[in-house]
Design an enzyme around this catalytic site. Structure first.
Site, PDB file in Angstrom:
ATOM      1  N   ASP A   1      38.207  35.387  44.787  1.00  0.00           N
ATOM      2  CA  ASP A   1      39.095  36.688  44.680  1.00  0.00           C
ATOM      3  C   ASP A   1      40.493  36.356  44.936  1.00  0.00           C
ATOM      4  O   ASP A   1      40.988  36.076  46.164  1.00  0.00           O
ATOM      5  CB  ASP A   1      38.350  37.863  45.661  1.00  0.00           C
ATOM      6  CG  ASP A   1      39.200  39.123  45.194  1.00  0.00           C
ATOM      7  OD1 ASP A   1      40.090  39.123  44.359  1.00  0.00           O
ATOM      8  OD2 ASP A   1      38.638  40.179  45.845  1.00  0.00           O
TER       9      ASP A   1
ATOM     10  N   ASN B   1      37.574  44.485  38.168  1.00  0.00           N
ATOM     11  CA  ASN B   1      37.744  44.137  36.707  1.00  0.00           C
ATOM     12  C   ASN B   1      39.210  44.396  36.403  1.00  0.00           C
ATOM     13  O   ASN B   1      39.654  44.803  35.223  1.00  0.00           O
ATOM     14  CB  ASN B   1      36.899  45.297  35.756  1.00  0.00           C
ATOM     15  CG  ASN B   1      36.819  44.776  34.213  1.00  0.00           C
ATOM     16  OD1 ASN B   1      36.927  45.701  33.417  1.00  0.00           O
ATOM     17  ND2 ASN B   1      37.159  43.743  34.062  1.00  0.00           N
TER      18      ASN B   1
ATOM     19  N   CYS C   1      33.386  40.911  37.518  1.00  0.00           N
ATOM     20  CA  CYS C   1      33.872  40.526  38.898  1.00  0.00           C
ATOM     21  C   CYS C   1      33.714  41.967  39.740  1.00  0.00           C
ATOM     22  O   CYS C   1      32.941  42.818  39.081  1.00  0.00           O
ATOM     23  CB  CYS C   1      35.404  39.992  38.964  1.00  0.00           C
ATOM     24  SG  CYS C   1      36.513  41.270  38.390  1.00  0.00           S
TER      25      CYS C   1
ATOM     26  N   CYS D   1      41.446  41.501  38.216  1.00  0.00           N
ATOM     27  CA  CYS D   1      41.771  40.369  38.460  1.00  0.00           C
ATOM     28  C   CYS D   1      41.049  39.179  37.611  1.00  0.00           C
ATOM     29  O   CYS D   1      41.675  38.646  36.696  1.00  0.00           O
ATOM     30  CB  CYS D   1      42.091  39.939  39.846  1.00  0.00           C
ATOM     31  SG  CYS D   1      43.156  41.295  40.788  1.00  0.00           S
ATOM     32  N   ARG D   2      39.864  38.931  38.210  1.00  0.00           N
ATOM     33  CA  ARG D   2      39.142  37.578  37.549  1.00  0.00           C
ATOM     34  C   ARG D   2      38.635  37.908  36.245  1.00  0.00           C
ATOM     35  O   ARG D   2      38.824  36.953  35.486  1.00  0.00           O
ATOM     36  CB  ARG D   2      38.133  37.044  38.575  1.00  0.00           C
ATOM     37  CG  ARG D   2      38.793  36.459  39.847  1.00  0.00           C
ATOM     38  CD  ARG D   2      37.847  36.325  41.042  1.00  0.00           C
ATOM     39  NE  ARG D   2      37.188  37.815  41.533  1.00  0.00           N
ATOM     40  CZ  ARG D   2      36.390  38.038  42.215  1.00  0.00           C
ATOM     41  NH1 ARG D   2      35.707  36.906  42.767  1.00  0.00           N
ATOM     42  NH2 ARG D   2      36.001  39.312  42.744  1.00  0.00           N
ATOM     43  N   SER D   3      37.796  38.802  36.007  1.00  0.00           N
ATOM     44  CA  SER D   3      37.064  39.130  34.881  1.00  0.00           C
ATOM     45  C   SER D   3      38.054  39.391  33.630  1.00  0.00           C
ATOM     46  O   SER D   3      37.819  38.803  32.324  1.00  0.00           O
ATOM     47  CB  SER D   3      35.892  40.020  34.770  1.00  0.00           C
ATOM     48  OG  SER D   3      36.468  41.356  35.110  1.00  0.00           O
TER      49      SER D   3
HETATM   50  P1  4NP Z   1      38.845  41.209  40.997  1.00  0.00           P
HETATM   51  O1  4NP Z   1      39.663  41.396  42.145  1.00  0.00           O
HETATM   52  O2  4NP Z   1      37.353  41.593  41.456  1.00  0.00           O
HETATM   53  O3  4NP Z   1      38.935  40.142  40.526  1.00  0.00           O
HETATM   54  O4  4NP Z   1      39.144  42.391  40.067  1.00  0.00           O
HETATM   55  C1  4NP Z   1      39.823  42.633  43.065  1.00  0.00           C
HETATM   56  C2  4NP Z   1      40.507  43.764  42.611  1.00  0.00           C
HETATM   57  C3  4NP Z   1      40.515  45.101  43.291  1.00  0.00           C
HETATM   58  C4  4NP Z   1      39.947  44.997  44.456  1.00  0.00           C
HETATM   59  C5  4NP Z   1      39.213  43.871  45.050  1.00  0.00           C
HETATM   60  C6  4NP Z   1      39.003  42.620  44.254  1.00  0.00           C
HETATM   61  N1  4NP Z   1      40.013  46.156  45.305  1.00  0.00           N
HETATM   62  O5  4NP Z   1      39.440  46.053  46.528  1.00  0.00           O
HETATM   63  O6  4NP Z   1      40.467  47.333  44.861  1.00  0.00           O
END
Ligand code: 4NP
Length: 157
Positions: free
Chosen positions: A125, A13, A10, A15-17
């Protein structure tokens, strides 16, 4: 047969992955499949960080402890190491394509494209929303994990 390997990707790294990694670890274990499973982000914002608290809580609700996971960034070597590299959304897919070196072995796909009837849908997201977004993320990544397991089993047969 060699041990199959999959990397979930993602943006951050956190939240989703990590939830996709946790869901796939669980379905693989239940199926008795020995697989190499990891996750990464295309960005470097959270390298070395634990998953988002809300992902840790949702995984715990599902009976999986992910507190020890640590963020890392996708690297070119991943395309030689993993059989599958699985992105969560179209933006991830574009970022993955930018990182891909010539001659990599990984098959690259968007997770919900593997799920019958959900082709073209993204795992959105959940970072800027509440805990309900993380429940939805779990349901989506679990559906993707099951579909991916079926693909692995086809390769095993
Ligand atoms: P992820 O979510 O891609 O599912 O881990 C996010 C986590 C952090 C951020 C964006 C998306 N960020 O902008 O810090």
């Amino acid at each position: 047969m060699t041990t199959p390997s999959v990397l979930f990707v993602c943006l951050g790294n956190i939240c989703r992955s990590p939830l996709a990694e946790a869901a796939f670890r669980r379905v693989a274990e239940e199926a008795g499949l020995d697989a190499e499973i990891d996750s990464a982000g295309t960005a470097d914002y959270h390298v070395g960080a634990a998953p988002d608290r809300r992902s840790i809580e949702e995984a715990a609700r599902q009976g999986v402890d992910i507190r020890h996971y640590r963020g890392r960034q996708l690297v070119e070597a991943d395309f030689h190491r993993f059989d599958f590299i699985i992105g969560m959304d179209r933006s991830n897919m574009a970022n993955i394509a930018r990182c891909e070196p010539p001659g990599g072995k990984a098959r690259v796909a968007m997770l919900l494209d593997l799920v019958a009837g959900q082709e073209g849908r993204e795992v959105g997201d959940p970072y800027y929303g509440g805990p309900e977004g993380f429940r939805r993320t779990w349901m989506e990544v679990e559906a993707g994990a099951k579909a991916l397991l079926a693909l692995f089993n086809e390769d095993r047969d």
